[in-house]
Design an enzyme around this catalytic site. Structure first.
Site, short mmCIF file in Angstrom:
data_model
loop_
_atom_site.label_atom_id
_atom_site.label_comp_id
_atom_site.label_asym_id
_atom_site.label_seq_id
_atom_site.Cartn_x
_atom_site.Cartn_y
_atom_site.Cartn_z
N SER A 124 0.82 -1.22 0.00
CA SER A 124 0.00 0.00 0.00
C SER A 124 0.85 1.26 0.00
O SER A 124 1.99 1.27 0.44
CB SER A 124 -0.95 0.01 1.19
OG SER A 124 -0.25 0.43 2.33
N MET A 125 0.24 2.31 -0.49
CA MET A 125 0.90 3.62 -0.56
C MET A 125 1.46 4.02 0.81
O MET A 125 2.57 4.53 0.92
CB MET A 125 -0.15 4.64 -1.02
CG MET A 125 0.31 6.04 -1.13
SD MET A 125 1.31 6.33 -2.57
CE MET A 125 0.09 6.44 -3.86
N LYS A 126 0.69 3.75 1.87
CA LYS A 126 1.14 4.23 3.20
C LYS A 126 2.35 3.45 3.69
O LYS A 126 3.13 3.94 4.49
CB LYS A 126 0.00 4.19 4.22
CG LYS A 126 -0.48 2.83 4.64
CD LYS A 126 -1.55 2.98 5.69
CE LYS A 126 -1.98 1.66 6.29
NZ LYS A 126 -2.63 0.73 5.35
N GLY A 127 2.56 2.22 3.21
CA GLY A 127 3.80 1.50 3.48
C GLY A 127 3.96 1.04 4.91
O GLY A 127 3.00 0.68 5.59
N TYR A 128 5.21 1.11 5.40
CA TYR A 128 5.54 0.51 6.70
C TYR A 128 6.77 1.19 7.26
O TYR A 128 7.76 1.39 6.54
CB TYR A 128 5.80 -0.99 6.48
CG TYR A 128 6.19 -1.77 7.70
CD1 TYR A 128 5.27 -2.03 8.71
CD2 TYR A 128 7.48 -2.26 7.83
CE1 TYR A 128 5.64 -2.77 9.82
CE2 TYR A 128 7.85 -3.01 8.94
CZ TYR A 128 6.93 -3.25 9.94
OH TYR A 128 7.29 -3.98 11.03
#
Ligand code: B12
Length: 253
Positions: A124-128
């Site tokens: 996802s765009m928001k990542g980690y």
């Protein structure tokens, strides 16, 4: 470097703390069983620091003791990264120049596994952990199929979307479900004649990189994987593969 021991209160005292559960309820027998078990694990002067009944037939322990074991750090083989660490600009440029189209990624948690957080962290765009996921890269098209996807569904999407890469996430390891589910996807892609057309990646907290060969995957990523590592590997692997399949330039006449 000489062999080393854990540090508790002073150098080389070997002090460690371990926690475990024994399937026994009766308190004094449970406590003594825990000490005996600790001794057989190589712990000297073991002390039960904490014990708690977990229902009528189980007891949880925290045991402290001095380990007789040592470890030589020089004997350890570190898995060196064998692909370049790429910036987001390099990733987008390499895909644009080599594939001349978007890199198509299909991701799924397959089988009975419903843990999607790890896969979403990578995709996802928001990542980690402050790192953006694959959706962030303009030159990647990401199809996140979610959880409890069948191998056949993966195959259908890979074929219909002409995917370059397949990312499978497995978190639950009970009865080796993570292994079985990865093998099922590999087998389904092979049966459909698609295995060689994709870079196949597996991931989850209980995997280690060395498992890739035995599972027939191109790469396996484990606990605390950063999305940027996956993006770098994926771009490198897909573009290397594309270059290897490029028709040779015709000789100048
Ligand atoms: C959240 C959670 C759930 C949520 C999941 C929600 C969701 N949409 O994902 C819910 C409540 C649904 C759930 C259910 C269950 N859960 Co649960 N769950 C967890 C929990 C607390 C956190 C997992 C998590 O999100 N981690 C955060 C992510 C970011 O980490 P990650 O998954 O490791 O992913 C990273 C890497 O592994 C890697 N990675 C992961 N996948 C992939 C894929 C690729 C391609 C790549 C490159 C990398 C990669 O990159 C990620 C980022 O670094 C863990 C315990 C824990 N603290 O870990 C238990 C845990 C995973 N669950 C567990 C269990 C047993 C279950 C249930 C069976 C419980 C039950 N009896 O019903 C069910 C199973 C449901 C099912 N059918 O799968 C056990 C699994 C034990 C085991 N080893 O098999 C755990 C470990 C808890 C425990 N200690 O017992 N769970």
């Amino acid at each position: 470097m000489p062999a080393i021991k854990p540090y508790g209160d002073s150098t080389d005292d070997g002090l460690v703390q371990v926690s475990f559960t024994l399937p026994i309820g009766e308190p004094e027998r449970a406590r003594q069983s825990a000490l005996k078990f600790a001794e057989s694990m190589g712990l000297q002067r073991a002390q039960v620091q904490h014990m708690k009944a977990m229902g009528p037939d189980f007891t949880f322990f925290v045991v402290y003791g001095a380990s007789i074991h040592t470890v030589d750090p020089d004997d350890i083989e570190i898995d060196e990264r064998d692909f370049p660490e790429l910036t987001s600009q390099e990733i987008n440029r390499m895909i644009r120049e080599t594939l001349k189209r978007q890199l198509v990624v299909v991701g799924a948690c397959t089988g009975t596994d419903a843990h999607t957080v790890g896969l979403d962290a990578i995709l996802s765009m928001k990542g980690y952990a402050g790192d953006k996921g694959l959706e962030y890269f303009g030159e990647m098209r990401v199809l996140n199929l979610g959880s409890q996807v069948t191998p056949e569904e993966v195959v259908t999407v890979v074929r219909d979307e002409q995917a370059d890469a397949v990312l499978i996430s497995q978190v639950v390891t009970q009865r080796d479900a993570h292994i079985v589910h990865l093998e099922q996807v590999r087998d389904a892609l092979e049966a459909a004649g698609l295995r060689d057309r994709v870079v196949l990646i597996g991931g989850g907290p209980r995997f280690s990189a060395e498992q890739a060969a035995e599972l027939g995957y191109d790469r396996i990523f484990g606990r605390a994987t950063k999305p940027s590592d996956v993006a770098s590997y994926l771009t490198w692997a897909v573009t290397e593969r594309a270059k290897a399949h490029e028709p040779e330039a015709a000789p100048a006449s």
